[in-house]
Motif scaffolding. Structure first.
Motif, PDB file in Angstrom:
ATOM      1  N   THR A  58      38.579  34.431  41.768  1.00  0.00           N
ATOM      2  CA  THR A  58      38.383  35.693  41.057  1.00  0.00           C
ATOM      3  C   THR A  58      39.183  36.824  41.683  1.00  0.00           C
ATOM      4  OG1 THR A  58      36.402  36.253  42.355  1.00  0.00           O
ATOM      5  CG2 THR A  58      36.066  35.044  40.291  1.00  0.00           C
ATOM      6  N   LEU A  59      39.581  37.733  40.823  1.00  0.00           N
ATOM      7  CA  LEU A  59      40.165  39.008  41.222  1.00  0.00           C
ATOM      8  C   LEU A  59      39.233  40.076  40.669  1.00  0.00           C
ATOM      9  CD1 LEU A  59      43.786  38.223  40.001  1.00  0.00           C
ATOM     10  CD2 LEU A  59      43.041  38.203  42.385  1.00  0.00           C
ATOM     11  N   GLU A  60      39.107  41.206  41.361  1.00  0.00           N
ATOM     12  CA  GLU A  60      38.178  42.231  40.912  1.00  0.00           C
ATOM     13  C   GLU A  60      38.861  43.596  40.801  1.00  0.00           C
ATOM     14  OE1 GLU A  60      37.291  40.461  43.899  1.00  0.00           O
ATOM     15  OE2 GLU A  60      36.344  38.874  42.701  1.00  0.00           O
ATOM     16  N   ALA A  61      38.480  44.329  39.772  1.00  0.00           N
ATOM     17  CA  ALA A  61      38.927  45.715  39.604  1.00  0.00           C
ATOM     18  C   ALA A  61      37.743  46.512  39.084  1.00  0.00           C
ATOM     19  CB  ALA A  61      40.102  45.802  38.629  1.00  0.00           C
ATOM     20  N   TYR A  62      37.642  47.774  39.526  1.00  0.00           N
ATOM     21  CA  TYR A  62      36.463  48.583  39.205  1.00  0.00           C
ATOM     22  C   TYR A  62      36.771  49.742  38.252  1.00  0.00           C
ATOM     23  CZ  TYR A  62      34.254  45.886  42.892  1.00  0.00           C
ATOM     24  OH  TYR A  62      33.754  44.854  43.650  1.00  0.00           O
ATOM     25  N   ASP A  63      37.995  49.828  37.772  1.00  0.00           N
ATOM     26  CA  ASP A  63      38.327  50.810  36.744  1.00  0.00           C
ATOM     27  C   ASP A  63      39.450  50.250  35.867  1.00  0.00           C
ATOM     28  OD1 ASP A  63      41.060  51.865  37.636  1.00  0.00           O
ATOM     29  OD2 ASP A  63      39.873  52.315  39.419  1.00  0.00           O
ATOM     30  N   GLY A  64      39.674  50.897  34.735  1.00  0.00           N
ATOM     31  CA  GLY A  64      40.629  50.377  33.773  1.00  0.00           C
ATOM     32  C   GLY A  64      42.070  50.361  34.255  1.00  0.00           C
ATOM     33  N   ASP A  65      42.464  51.396  34.979  1.00  0.00           N
ATOM     34  CA  ASP A  65      43.845  51.453  35.476  1.00  0.00           C
ATOM     35  C   ASP A  65      44.121  50.310  36.452  1.00  0.00           C
ATOM     36  OD1 ASP A  65      44.429  53.647  33.963  1.00  0.00           O
ATOM     37  OD2 ASP A  65      44.299  55.102  35.609  1.00  0.00           O
ATOM     38  N   ALA A  66      43.201  50.095  37.388  1.00  0.00           N
ATOM     39  CA  ALA A  66      43.377  49.021  38.360  1.00  0.00           C
ATOM     40  C   ALA A  66      43.339  47.653  37.673  1.00  0.00           C
ATOM     41  CB  ALA A  66      42.290  49.100  39.440  1.00  0.00           C
ATOM     42  N   GLY A  67      42.470  47.543  36.660  1.00  0.00           N
ATOM     43  CA  GLY A  67      42.372  46.279  35.929  1.00  0.00           C
ATOM     44  C   GLY A  67      43.659  45.944  35.203  1.00  0.00           C
ATOM     45  N   LEU A  68      44.242  46.938  34.543  1.00  0.00           N
ATOM     46  CA  LEU A  68      45.492  46.711  33.824  1.00  0.00           C
ATOM     47  C   LEU A  68      46.615  46.349  34.790  1.00  0.00           C
ATOM     48  CD1 LEU A  68      47.137  46.732  31.216  1.00  0.00           C
ATOM     49  CD2 LEU A  68      47.450  49.200  31.512  1.00  0.00           C
ATOM     50  N   GLN A  69      46.673  47.035  35.926  1.00  0.00           N
ATOM     51  CA  GLN A  69      47.713  46.755  36.909  1.00  0.00           C
ATOM     52  C   GLN A  69      47.595  45.319  37.438  1.00  0.00           C
ATOM     53  OE1 GLN A  69      47.906  49.543  40.149  1.00  0.00           O
ATOM     54  NE2 GLN A  69      49.523  48.445  41.213  1.00  0.00           N
ATOM     55  N   LEU A  70      46.378  44.900  37.773  1.00  0.00           N
ATOM     56  CA  LEU A  70      46.177  43.538  38.265  1.00  0.00           C
ATOM     57  C   LEU A  70      46.509  42.504  37.198  1.00  0.00           C
ATOM     58  CD1 LEU A  70      42.910  43.600  40.428  1.00  0.00           C
ATOM     59  CD2 LEU A  70      45.209  42.948  41.164  1.00  0.00           C
ATOM     60  N   ALA A  71      46.132  42.804  35.965  1.00  0.00           N
ATOM     61  CA  ALA A  71      46.408  41.870  34.870  1.00  0.00           C
ATOM     62  C   ALA A  71      47.904  41.642  34.709  1.00  0.00           C
ATOM     63  CB  ALA A  71      45.800  42.397  33.568  1.00  0.00           C
ATOM     64  N   LEU A  72      48.675  42.712  34.814  1.00  0.00           N
ATOM     65  CA  LEU A  72      50.114  42.613  34.635  1.00  0.00           C
ATOM     66  C   LEU A  72      50.802  41.990  35.847  1.00  0.00           C
ATOM     67  CD1 LEU A  72      50.782  46.088  32.965  1.00  0.00           C
ATOM     68  CD2 LEU A  72      50.711  43.863  31.837  1.00  0.00           C
ATOM     69  N   GLU A  73      50.304  42.299  37.041  1.00  0.00           N
ATOM     70  CA  GLU A  73      50.955  41.813  38.265  1.00  0.00           C
ATOM     71  C   GLU A  73      50.553  40.383  38.610  1.00  0.00           C
ATOM     72  OE1 GLU A  73      49.938  44.572  41.314  1.00  0.00           O
ATOM     73  OE2 GLU A  73      51.353  46.115  40.635  1.00  0.00           O
ATOM     74  N   GLN A  74      49.277  40.034  38.399  1.00  0.00           N
ATOM     75  CA  GLN A  74      48.758  38.737  38.848  1.00  0.00           C
ATOM     76  C   GLN A  74      48.717  37.688  37.746  1.00  0.00           C
ATOM     77  OE1 GLN A  74      48.096  38.085  42.066  1.00  0.00           O
ATOM     78  NE2 GLN A  74      48.813  40.159  42.536  1.00  0.00           N
ATOM     79  N   ASP A  75      48.825  38.090  36.503  1.00  0.00           N
ATOM     80  CA  ASP A  75      48.830  37.163  35.371  1.00  0.00           C
ATOM     81  C   ASP A  75      47.698  36.126  35.476  1.00  0.00           C
ATOM     82  OD1 ASP A  75      49.673  36.092  32.982  1.00  0.00           O
ATOM     83  OD2 ASP A  75      51.152  34.771  33.892  1.00  0.00           O
ATOM     84  N   PRO A  76      46.437  36.582  35.432  1.00  0.00           N
ATOM     85  CA  PRO A  76      45.309  35.655  35.570  1.00  0.00           C
ATOM     86  C   PRO A  76      45.192  34.740  34.354  1.00  0.00           C
ATOM     87  CG  PRO A  76      44.537  37.819  34.899  1.00  0.00           C
ATOM     88  CD  PRO A  76      46.000  37.967  35.196  1.00  0.00           C
TER      89      PRO A  76
END
Length: 234
Positions: A29-47
């Motif tokens: 799992t990867l975790e993000a606690y706000d929308g900006d961080a979530g979008l950044q992780l989604a784009l960078e980590q490609d879960p």
């Protein structure tokens, strides 16, 4: 290799519970606690899948999902929401979410949906290798090339989402046979023994009709059998 799931949720206790249970099932799992961080992780980590809360600081789940799809990312997205309003759920599906689950939810149901959406994504990624080479399904004015995974109307390629293509292919392969919404959730959404909210089917059918019907208000291909479900008429 373990599948990676991004959890975008601002309530830490929920993130901890999800991470623990997903970890027990063998997911990373990867975790993000706000929308900006979530979008950044989604784009960078490609879960492999995203669990996306609707109400988030900085950028809500709708905006995150919209941004992902606008950049061509097809990562499965399951929206988590405490809201019961139908408009919220339908809007999420319209923006490209693959599924939604309403809080409070059972962990068993959430894990089943995670598994189903990852399995569907893997089947799509397998592409032509999983199809009979050169197979073409002819449905009158509609035809489906299962090798290229492209549908055509009057010889013109249709711009369908993965879900819309799968729905059309399934109904078209058994034309004339009526399928209930629950049955379509099983066969197209891959939810075994599904019992629950089925409006995702209605949204997908409506969007598909907008792309294949001459007059979506009076459909000729994807037809409703009142009280029973949908069938392909050819």
């Amino acid at each position: 290799m373990a599948k990676r799931i991004l959890i975008v949720e601002d309530e830490k206790n929920i993130v901890d519970i999800l991470s623990f249970n997903l970890g027990r099932e063998g997911y990373q799992t990867l975790e993000a606690y706000d929308g900006d961080a979530g979008l950044q992780l989604a784009l960078e980590q490609d879960p492999d899948l995203i669990l996306l809360d609707l109400m988030l600081p900085k950028r809500n789940g709708f905006d995150v999902c919209r941004s992902l799809r606008a950049q061509g990312r097809s990562t499965p997205v399951i929206m988590l929401t405490a809201r019961e309003e139908e408009t919220d759920k339908v809007l999420g599906l319209e923006l490209g979410a693959d599924d939604y689950i309403t809080k409070p939810f059972s962990m068993r149901e959430l894990l089943a949906r995670v598994k189903a959406n990852i399995r569907r994504s893997e089947m799509v990624a397998a592409g032509p290798a999983a199809q009979a080479a050169g197979q073409r399904v002819e449905l009158g004015r509609i035809s489906i090339d299962t090798e290229l995974m492209v549908a055509y109307k009057d010889g013109r390629a249709l711009e369908l989402t993965q879900r819309e293509y799968e729905l059309l292919k399934f109904l078209g392969s058994q034309r004339g046979k009526v399928f209930s919404r629950e049955a379509l959730m099983e066969h197209v959404w891959n939810y075994e023994g599904y019992v629950g909210d089925v409006r995702a089917v209605d949204v997908a059918v409506r969007r598909l009709r907008e792309k294949i019907e001459d007059d979506p208000a009076s459909p000729q291909f994807i037809v409703t059998r009142r009280g029973m479900g949908y069938f392909f008429n050819a």
